[in-house]
Scaffold this motif. Structure first.
Motif, PDB file in Angstrom:
ATOM      1  N   ALA A 190      -1.082   7.156  -0.053  1.00 40.18           N
ATOM      2  CA  ALA A 190       0.131   6.585   0.879  1.00 40.18           C
ATOM      3  C   ALA A 190       0.315   4.994   0.123  1.00 40.18           C
ATOM      4  O   ALA A 190       1.445   4.437   0.119  1.00 40.18           O
ATOM      5  CB  ALA A 190      -0.172   6.096   2.361  1.00 40.18           C
ATOM      6  N   MET A 191      -0.723   4.413  -0.466  1.00 39.20           N
ATOM      7  CA  MET A 191      -0.419   2.921  -0.909  1.00 39.20           C
ATOM      8  C   MET A 191       0.069   3.167  -2.421  1.00 39.20           C
ATOM      9  O   MET A 191       0.518   2.122  -3.243  1.00 39.20           O
ATOM     10  CB  MET A 191      -1.983   2.461  -1.046  1.00 39.20           C
ATOM     11  CG  MET A 191      -2.543   1.923   0.215  1.00 39.20           C
ATOM     12  SD  MET A 191      -3.763   1.171   0.312  1.00 39.20           S
ATOM     13  CE  MET A 191      -3.674  -0.282  -0.935  1.00 39.20           C
ATOM     14  N   GLY A 192      -0.029   4.516  -2.888  1.00 35.36           N
ATOM     15  CA  GLY A 192       0.629   4.407  -4.202  1.00 35.36           C
ATOM     16  C   GLY A 192      -0.370   4.233  -5.165  1.00 35.36           C
ATOM     17  O   GLY A 192      -0.138   3.872  -6.476  1.00 35.36           O
ATOM     18  N   LEU A 193      -1.746   4.275  -5.058  1.00 33.75           N
ATOM     19  CA  LEU A 193      -2.694   4.030  -6.062  1.00 33.75           C
ATOM     20  C   LEU A 193      -2.844   4.994  -7.208  1.00 33.75           C
ATOM     21  O   LEU A 193      -2.593   6.091  -6.694  1.00 33.75           O
ATOM     22  CB  LEU A 193      -4.096   3.747  -5.296  1.00 33.75           C
ATOM     23  CG  LEU A 193      -4.260   2.594  -4.472  1.00 33.75           C
ATOM     24  CD1 LEU A 193      -5.445   2.581  -3.910  1.00 33.75           C
ATOM     25  CD2 LEU A 193      -4.042   1.423  -5.317  1.00 33.75           C
ATOM     26  N   ALA A 194      -2.924   4.686  -8.210  1.00 36.86           N
ATOM     27  CA  ALA A 194      -3.143   5.798  -9.506  1.00 36.86           C
ATOM     28  C   ALA A 194      -4.372   6.293  -9.375  1.00 36.86           C
ATOM     29  O   ALA A 194      -5.324   5.860  -8.704  1.00 36.86           O
ATOM     30  CB  ALA A 194      -3.264   5.019 -10.859  1.00 36.86           C
ATOM     31  N   GLY A 195      -4.390   7.444  -9.816  1.00 41.36           N
ATOM     32  CA  GLY A 195      -5.746   8.411  -9.750  1.00 41.36           C
ATOM     33  C   GLY A 195      -6.734   7.805 -10.672  1.00 41.36           C
ATOM     34  O   GLY A 195      -6.767   7.061 -11.690  1.00 41.36           O
ATOM     35  N   THR A 196      -8.100   8.257 -10.079  1.00 40.93           N
ATOM     36  CA  THR A 196      -9.184   7.636 -10.675  1.00 40.93           C
ATOM     37  C   THR A 196      -9.595   8.441 -12.322  1.00 40.93           C
ATOM     38  O   THR A 196      -9.452   9.680 -12.270  1.00 40.93           O
ATOM     39  CB  THR A 196     -10.403   7.603  -9.759  1.00 40.93           C
ATOM     40  OG1 THR A 196     -11.579   6.996 -10.655  1.00 40.93           O
ATOM     41  CG2 THR A 196     -10.837   8.854  -9.357  1.00 40.93           C
ATOM     42  N   ARG A 197     -10.065   7.843 -13.121  1.00 42.27           N
ATOM     43  CA  ARG A 197     -10.631   8.348 -14.180  1.00 42.27           C
ATOM     44  C   ARG A 197     -12.152   8.588 -14.245  1.00 42.27           C
ATOM     45  O   ARG A 197     -12.665   8.682 -15.262  1.00 42.27           O
ATOM     46  CB  ARG A 197     -10.163   7.640 -15.589  1.00 42.27           C
ATOM     47  CG  ARG A 197      -8.545   7.863 -15.569  1.00 42.27           C
ATOM     48  CD  ARG A 197      -8.183   7.025 -16.922  1.00 42.27           C
ATOM     49  NE  ARG A 197      -8.524   5.750 -16.842  1.00 42.27           N
ATOM     50  CZ  ARG A 197      -7.713   4.661 -16.530  1.00 42.27           C
ATOM     51  NH1 ARG A 197      -6.487   4.792 -15.844  1.00 42.27           N
ATOM     52  NH2 ARG A 197      -8.168   3.257 -16.708  1.00 42.27           N
ATOM     53  N   ILE A 198     -12.836   8.500 -13.219  1.00 47.47           N
ATOM     54  CA  ILE A 198     -14.361   8.290 -12.796  1.00 47.47           C
ATOM     55  C   ILE A 198     -14.883   9.705 -13.375  1.00 47.47           C
ATOM     56  O   ILE A 198     -15.789   9.849 -13.917  1.00 47.47           O
ATOM     57  CB  ILE A 198     -14.581   7.912 -11.656  1.00 47.47           C
ATOM     58  CG1 ILE A 198     -16.016   7.443 -11.574  1.00 47.47           C
ATOM     59  CG2 ILE A 198     -14.563   9.168 -10.683  1.00 47.47           C
ATOM     60  CD1 ILE A 198     -16.077   5.936 -11.776  1.00 47.47           C
ATOM     61  N   ALA A 199     -14.226  10.775 -13.174  1.00 43.89           N
ATOM     62  CA  ALA A 199     -14.790  12.104 -13.490  1.00 43.89           C
ATOM     63  C   ALA A 199     -14.804  12.218 -15.271  1.00 43.89           C
ATOM     64  O   ALA A 199     -15.841  12.742 -15.685  1.00 43.89           O
ATOM     65  CB  ALA A 199     -13.762  13.274 -13.123  1.00 43.89           C
ATOM     66  N   ILE A 200     -13.946  11.645 -15.799  1.00 39.94           N
ATOM     67  CA  ILE A 200     -14.045  11.522 -17.414  1.00 39.94           C
ATOM     68  C   ILE A 200     -15.124  10.842 -17.946  1.00 39.94           C
ATOM     69  O   ILE A 200     -15.756  11.205 -18.717  1.00 39.94           O
ATOM     70  CB  ILE A 200     -12.854  10.765 -17.841  1.00 39.94           C
ATOM     71  CG1 ILE A 200     -11.631  12.000 -17.629  1.00 39.94           C
ATOM     72  CG2 ILE A 200     -12.768  10.986 -19.422  1.00 39.94           C
ATOM     73  CD1 ILE A 200     -10.204  11.249 -17.984  1.00 39.94           C
ATOM     74  N   THR A 201     -15.455   9.538 -17.042  1.00 36.66           N
ATOM     75  CA  THR A 201     -16.788   8.985 -17.541  1.00 36.66           C
ATOM     76  C   THR A 201     -17.728   9.563 -17.257  1.00 36.66           C
ATOM     77  O   THR A 201     -19.002   9.585 -18.112  1.00 36.66           O
ATOM     78  CB  THR A 201     -16.659   7.534 -16.842  1.00 36.66           C
ATOM     79  OG1 THR A 201     -16.701   7.499 -15.491  1.00 36.66           O
ATOM     80  CG2 THR A 201     -15.542   6.440 -17.368  1.00 36.66           C
ATOM     81  N   SER A 202     -17.866  10.243 -16.105  1.00 34.39           N
ATOM     82  CA  SER A 202     -19.270  11.160 -15.629  1.00 34.39           C
ATOM     83  C   SER A 202     -19.272  12.290 -16.640  1.00 34.39           C
ATOM     84  O   SER A 202     -20.566  12.426 -17.236  1.00 34.39           O
ATOM     85  CB  SER A 202     -19.106  11.724 -14.452  1.00 34.39           C
ATOM     86  OG  SER A 202     -20.010  12.550 -13.892  1.00 34.39           O
ATOM     87  N   PHE A 203     -18.235  12.763 -17.157  1.00 29.14           N
ATOM     88  CA  PHE A 203     -18.401  13.760 -18.347  1.00 29.14           C
ATOM     89  C   PHE A 203     -19.053  13.125 -19.734  1.00 29.14           C
ATOM     90  O   PHE A 203     -19.962  13.873 -20.081  1.00 29.14           O
ATOM     91  CB  PHE A 203     -17.248  14.566 -18.655  1.00 29.14           C
ATOM     92  CG  PHE A 203     -17.176  15.692 -19.671  1.00 29.14           C
ATOM     93  CD1 PHE A 203     -17.685  16.764 -19.434  1.00 29.14           C
ATOM     94  CD2 PHE A 203     -16.635  15.449 -20.909  1.00 29.14           C
ATOM     95  CE1 PHE A 203     -18.093  17.697 -20.557  1.00 29.14           C
ATOM     96  CE2 PHE A 203     -16.858  16.313 -21.881  1.00 29.14           C
ATOM     97  CZ  PHE A 203     -17.318  17.532 -21.604  1.00 29.14           C
ATOM     98  N   MET A 204     -18.582  12.045 -20.018  1.00 36.55           N
ATOM     99  CA  MET A 204     -18.931  11.626 -21.151  1.00 36.55           C
ATOM    100  C   MET A 204     -20.366  11.031 -21.114  1.00 36.55           C
ATOM    101  O   MET A 204     -21.356  11.167 -22.033  1.00 36.55           O
ATOM    102  CB  MET A 204     -18.075  10.362 -21.660  1.00 36.55           C
ATOM    103  CG  MET A 204     -16.667  10.582 -21.926  1.00 36.55           C
ATOM    104  SD  MET A 204     -15.654   9.587 -22.705  1.00 36.55           S
ATOM    105  CE  MET A 204     -16.037   7.951 -21.817  1.00 36.55           C
TER     106      MET A 204
END
Length: 178
Positions: A45-59
């Motif tokens: 609702a606030m229009g925040l961008a999605g997180t890339r935290i899953a990519i860092t977790s994989f790395m």
């Protein structure tokens, strides 16, 4: 130069969600929303961008897997080869099935611990950090939406926020450090 921020306090999460959508439709900039518990769908609702935290977790998991492979190859094959249970220690590939649990555990260990460190750094939560909560009621039962007043008419925004269901509205003037 001082920046003006309007704090609108709500007492229900459904009213807050509708207010956030209405404020976004009027193209006002929402600085932050403080809530006593996670509100499902508020980020969208606030229009925040999605997180890339899953990519860092994989790395981080790949780093843990690499450390495990290098560590086991050095310790069990090169540095101190041992005959454990009749398994020869001539090469890493021959012994890899026995090393799978260690590889899994090191992958999870690195991913989990580095994710916690990343979370604290990204959230700027340092030890002994002073709380930045603008209103202590938001830790109990109220919701606060901070809107950048900028060059907008404060009276007009305040009236609009009252119509969205805000129970209290206040204007905060912050001195910039620049």
């Amino acid at each position: 130069m001082a920046s003006k921020v309007i704090h609108a306090i709500y007492n229900d999460d459904d009213i807050l969600m509708n207010a956030v959508k209405a404020v976004r439709n009027e193209h006002y900039h929402i600085e932050e929303v403080y809530t006593p518990f996670p509100v499902h769908g508020l980020d969208k609702a606030m229009g925040l961008a999605g997180t890339r935290i899953a990519i860092t977790s994989f790395m981080y998991g790949l780093v843990g897997l690499s450390v495990a492979i290098i560590m086991m190859n050095f310790i069990m094959i090169q540095d101190w080869p041992q005959n454990i249970g009749g398994k020869p220690s001539f090469s890493y590939i021959e012994n890899m099935p026995a090393f799978v649990p260690i590889m899994f555990e090191m992958t999870v260990f690195f991913a989990a611990h580095l994710m916690v460190i990343t979370f604290y750094m990204r959230s700027k939560l340092w030890p002994f950090k002073k709380a930045e909560n603008p209103d202590p009621r938001t830790t109990d039962d109220h919701f606060l939406m901070a809107i950048d007043a900028g060059s907008h008419d404060v009276e007009k925004i305040s009236k609009f926020l009252k119509e969205t269901g805000a129970i209290e509205i206040s204007l905060i003037e912050n001195e910039d450090d620049h």
